[in-house]
Design a protein around this motif. Structure first.
Motif, PDB file in Angstrom:
ATOM      1  N   ALA A 230      15.093  -3.398   4.177  1.00 15.05           N
ATOM      2  CA  ALA A 230      16.040  -3.709   2.998  1.00 15.05           C
ATOM      3  C   ALA A 230      15.933  -5.230   2.890  1.00 15.05           C
ATOM      4  O   ALA A 230      15.882  -5.868   3.934  1.00 15.05           O
ATOM      5  N   GLY A 231      16.078  -5.393   1.480  1.00 11.45           N
ATOM      6  CA  GLY A 231      15.770  -6.859   1.096  1.00 11.45           C
ATOM      7  C   GLY A 231      14.309  -7.212   0.703  1.00 11.45           C
ATOM      8  O   GLY A 231      14.054  -8.414   0.344  1.00 11.45           O
ATOM      9  N   SER A 232      13.423  -6.127   0.716  1.00 10.20           N
ATOM     10  CA  SER A 232      12.011  -6.404   0.322  1.00 10.20           C
ATOM     11  C   SER A 232      11.623  -5.033  -0.434  1.00 10.20           C
ATOM     12  O   SER A 232      12.274  -3.807  -0.479  1.00 10.20           O
ATOM     13  N   TYR A 233      10.475  -5.386  -0.989  1.00 19.07           N
ATOM     14  CA  TYR A 233       9.974  -4.064  -1.659  1.00 19.07           C
ATOM     15  C   TYR A 233       8.345  -4.149  -1.766  1.00 19.07           C
ATOM     16  O   TYR A 233       7.577  -5.314  -1.529  1.00 19.07           O
ATOM     17  N   SER A 234       7.591  -3.156  -2.075  1.00 22.13           N
ATOM     18  CA  SER A 234       6.348  -3.150  -2.330  1.00 22.13           C
ATOM     19  C   SER A 234       6.036  -2.377  -3.466  1.00 22.13           C
ATOM     20  O   SER A 234       6.321  -1.062  -3.673  1.00 22.13           O
ATOM     21  N   ASP A 235       5.569  -2.914  -4.696  1.00 24.06           N
ATOM     22  CA  ASP A 235       5.288  -2.208  -5.726  1.00 24.06           C
ATOM     23  C   ASP A 235       3.742  -1.783  -6.017  1.00 24.06           C
ATOM     24  O   ASP A 235       3.519  -1.270  -6.965  1.00 24.06           O
ATOM     25  N   THR A 236       3.009  -1.888  -4.912  1.00 18.32           N
ATOM     26  CA  THR A 236       1.726  -1.495  -5.183  1.00 18.32           C
ATOM     27  C   THR A 236       1.345  -1.090  -3.821  1.00 18.32           C
ATOM     28  O   THR A 236       1.518  -1.298  -2.792  1.00 18.32           O
ATOM     29  N   ALA A 237       0.231   0.073  -3.980  1.00 15.94           N
ATOM     30  CA  ALA A 237      -0.222   0.867  -2.871  1.00 15.94           C
ATOM     31  C   ALA A 237      -1.063  -0.186  -1.847  1.00 15.94           C
ATOM     32  O   ALA A 237      -1.723  -0.834  -2.592  1.00 15.94           O
ATOM     33  N   GLY A 238      -1.209   0.347  -0.662  1.00 10.25           N
ATOM     34  CA  GLY A 238      -2.142  -0.476   0.062  1.00 10.25           C
ATOM     35  C   GLY A 238      -1.914  -2.022   0.465  1.00 10.25           C
ATOM     36  O   GLY A 238      -2.757  -2.620   0.913  1.00 10.25           O
ATOM     37  N   LEU A 239      -0.598  -2.323   0.394  1.00  6.51           N
ATOM     38  CA  LEU A 239      -0.211  -3.636   0.912  1.00  6.51           C
ATOM     39  C   LEU A 239      -0.015  -3.893   2.348  1.00  6.51           C
ATOM     40  O   LEU A 239       0.183  -2.942   3.085  1.00  6.51           O
ATOM     41  N   THR A 240      -0.536  -5.079   2.762  1.00  6.19           N
ATOM     42  CA  THR A 240      -0.238  -5.465   4.030  1.00  6.19           C
ATOM     43  C   THR A 240       1.149  -6.119   4.599  1.00  6.19           C
ATOM     44  O   THR A 240       1.247  -6.629   5.624  1.00  6.19           O
ATOM     45  N   GLY A 241       1.891  -6.139   3.608  1.00  5.03           N
ATOM     46  CA  GLY A 241       3.376  -6.802   3.669  1.00  5.03           C
ATOM     47  C   GLY A 241       4.268  -6.453   2.604  1.00  5.03           C
ATOM     48  O   GLY A 241       3.746  -6.106   1.334  1.00  5.03           O
ATOM     49  N   CYS A 242       5.462  -6.612   2.482  1.00  2.00           N
ATOM     50  CA  CYS A 242       6.117  -6.680   1.491  1.00  2.00           C
ATOM     51  C   CYS A 242       6.802  -7.724   0.728  1.00  2.00           C
ATOM     52  O   CYS A 242       6.743  -8.860   1.517  1.00  2.00           O
ATOM     53  N   PHE A 243       7.165  -7.589  -0.366  1.00  2.92           N
ATOM     54  CA  PHE A 243       7.743  -8.755  -1.132  1.00  2.92           C
ATOM     55  C   PHE A 243       9.022  -9.040  -0.754  1.00  2.92           C
ATOM     56  O   PHE A 243       9.833  -7.810  -0.853  1.00  2.92           O
TER      57      PHE A 243
END
Length: 585
Positions: A230-243
């Motif tokens: 909560a407080g982050s997101y990932s809008d792309t597959a295959g990410l190593t961390g969340c925005f």
């Protein structure tokens, strides 16, 4: 079958197993297998050959993440228990075991060691319950991992023959968590961070979905992909961390796949850091109408005259009408004080109360309108604003109208009146028969009694009225003109307001009487009087020539003057008494 062996390859990553056909294993044999352990579930089987549980079983079982056991039995009697360590974790391992009679050799990843069975195997039975990836004991878990090139040879291999089998390797499938994207590869590549590989022989790894991320390489299941907090997101597959959500925003959802899940902090809250799952709220006594605030300075103290009892409030409550507040940042209404007596508050949220005007006072606190200001009653005044009491007019004075604002509004009691008390609206009048010539009298003693020759008929006289000419009054306190007596026969009153009359003697007085008259006249001249007596010549008159109430002597025939002016009191000795009750003339 290849070179006298039968080979099988399978992937039991997801707990699958394979059942082999019935078989008879002779007194000499060798079994070889490539395997890797994905999950070290104790007592799971790489293979298990037998007639059921505790019936001539030959198997390889997982004991731990780095250890297996190879065992053989006749019926339910174990004739071999051989543990091997260590395994290469996360990679393929090669195992072979060969038996001839009671002697045997096992090989693990190119290394060999001899072993001895406690008895020769029973080779006469047909083995009918033969599994790859499953135990004949149903309570044991299914194997999870990879199995390749399971081979059975009908003899005990030599070390050289084992080396050929081990070095041949064939076409091994890349284990879970690895991949090979080209032909002719001698090794498999681990799945990179942000990806995972769930099965054998993958040519590419699968990216973690949007909303997920992975920080580990070589992940063999989607479970390695963790949801964005909560407080982050990932809008792309295959990410190593969340925005992370930016300052002034927050996010409540896990596994968020879009920045739209980051919401602005509502009014009366703020977020000073990125990646916040909740905004901090303004403290009690403060408020904020700003959304998306990024620091606590957006929280403003409630102004004086207002308060806020809770946290995270976008507006303050106001002190009620009739009260006022001086404290900023107040957290309850106890800081709202009632307007003091002599003042009032007509609105909400006041910091100061309005004062009652001069001439008006407030006797109660907490007044919420101007009607709480009462006009000073007649006989009192209030010189300033905001007073709670009126000042009484002094003795000798009176107030004749309400709302007086100055001592000068207290009038002085006029002549003929007096005032003995404080704060009166009217002066007391001197009674009839008395008078007062002074103003501002503070006692009824100022009312003097009308003396002889005068009277007063009304209340509040400032002077007495003289008895009319031809009448007189010898007493005091006369209240009307009827108390003035007419001068009798043989006398007269030369002016108004006299207490004695000039005597007109009867004619032909005997000498002795004349002497007595002269003596009386001398006494009369020496007596005090409120009015100046006018001396006239006294003449003789014939009987019947005079009248009652005469204002002057009348000449008779052949008058004869006396030798000197005389003054005589009207009385029975020298004149007949006059009737009472003359009217003013």
């Amino acid at each position: 079958t290849q070179n006298g062996s039968t080979g099988i390859s399978t992937d039991t990553q997801n707990g699958q197993y394979y059942q082999m056909p019935n078989m008879i294993i002779g007194p000499s044999f060798t079994v070889c297998v490539w395997f890797y352990v994905a999950s070290a579930l104790k007592w799971s089987r790489v293979f298990d050959i037998g007639r059921g549980k505790d019936d001539g079983n030959l198997y390889i079982a997982i004991l731990a993440v780095d250890r297996i056991v190879f065992t053989s039995a006749n019926g339910n009697t174990v004739i071999l228990w051989q543990e091997t360590v260590p395994l290469i974790q996360g990679q393929w391992n090669h195992f072979c075991a060969g038996i001839s009679g009671t002697a045997g050799t096992f090989w693990l990843n190119g290394n060999s060691a001899p072993f001895t069975l406690s008895a020769a195997r029973d080779t006469s039975v047909v083995l009918v319950s033969n599994f790859i990836g499953r135990s004949n004991w149903v309570v044991d878990p299914l194997y999870q991992g990879g199995i390749d090139e399971l081979r059975f040879y009908s003899k005990l291999l030599s070390n050289d023959e084992y080396a050929l089998v081990y070095n041949y390797k064939g076409f091994l499938l890349c284990p879970a968590g690895t991949f090979s994207s080209s032909t002719g590869m001698s090794t498999c590549t681990s799945c990179g961070i942000g990806t995972f590989g769930t099965g054998l022989g993958r040519t590419a790894c699968t990216a973690c979905n949007a909303g997920l991320f992975s920080t580990a390489s070589g992940a063999s299941s989607v479970g390695a992909c963790a949801a964005c907090l909560a407080g982050s997101y990932s809008d792309t597959a295959g990410l190593t961390g969340c925005f992370l959500c930016g300052v002034g925003t927050f996010g409540t959802a896990t596994g968020a796949m879009s920045s739209s899940t980051c919401l602005e902090c509502p009014a009366a809250s703020f977020s000073t850091s990125t990646g916040m799952s909740a905004c901090r709220i303004c403290d009690a006594g403060s408020f904020s109408t700003l959304t998306g605030a990024s620091n606590s300075s957006s929280c403003l103290f409630c102004p004086a005259g207002a308060y806020n009892t809770g946290t995270g409030i976008s507006s303050c409550g106001f002190c009620q009408s009739g009260t006022f507040g001086l404290t900023e940042g107040a957290t309850n209404d106890s800081t709202c004080h009632p307007c003091a007596a002599g003042s009032y508050g007509t609105g909400f949220g006041l910091t100061v109360c309005s004062f009652c005007d001069p001439g008006f006072v407030g006797i109660a606190s907490g007044g919420n309108n101007q009607s709480f200001c009462l006009a000073c009653l007649p006989g009192a005044y209030a010189t300033g604003s905001g007073l709670s009491f009126c000042i009484a007019c002094a003795v000798g004075r009176f107030g004749y109208f309400a709302g007086a604002s100055s001592q000068s509004n207290c009038a002085v009691c006029s002549r003929g009146s007096y005032n003995t008390g404080l704060g009166v609206s009217v002066c007391s009048l001197c009674p009839a028969g008395s008078y007062n010539v002074r103003t501002g009298a503070s006692s009824n003693l100022a009312c003097a009694v009308c003396g002889g020759g005068v009277y007063s008929t009304a209340l509040g006289a400032s002077s007495c009225i003289p008895c009319t000419a031809g009448s007189f009054w010898t007493g005091a306190g006369a209240t009307n003109s009827s108390m003035c007596s007419w001068c009798g026969l043989g006398t007269f009153g030369a002016g108004s307001g006299i207490t004695v009359a000039l005597g007109v003697l009867k004619a032909l007085l005997r000498p002795a009487q004349a002497a007595s008259a002269r003596q009386f006249a001398r006494s009369a001249r020496q007596a005090p009087s409120e009015q100046s007596l006018h001396f006239h010549h006294v003449t003789y008159a014939a009987p019947g020539s005079l009248e009652l109430g005469a204002a002057s002597p009348r000449a008779s025939s052949a008058p004869r003057e006396l030798s000197a002016p005389k003054r005589a009191r009207c009385g029975p000795r020298f004149a007949s008494p006059a009737p009472r009750g003359p009217t003013a003339r």
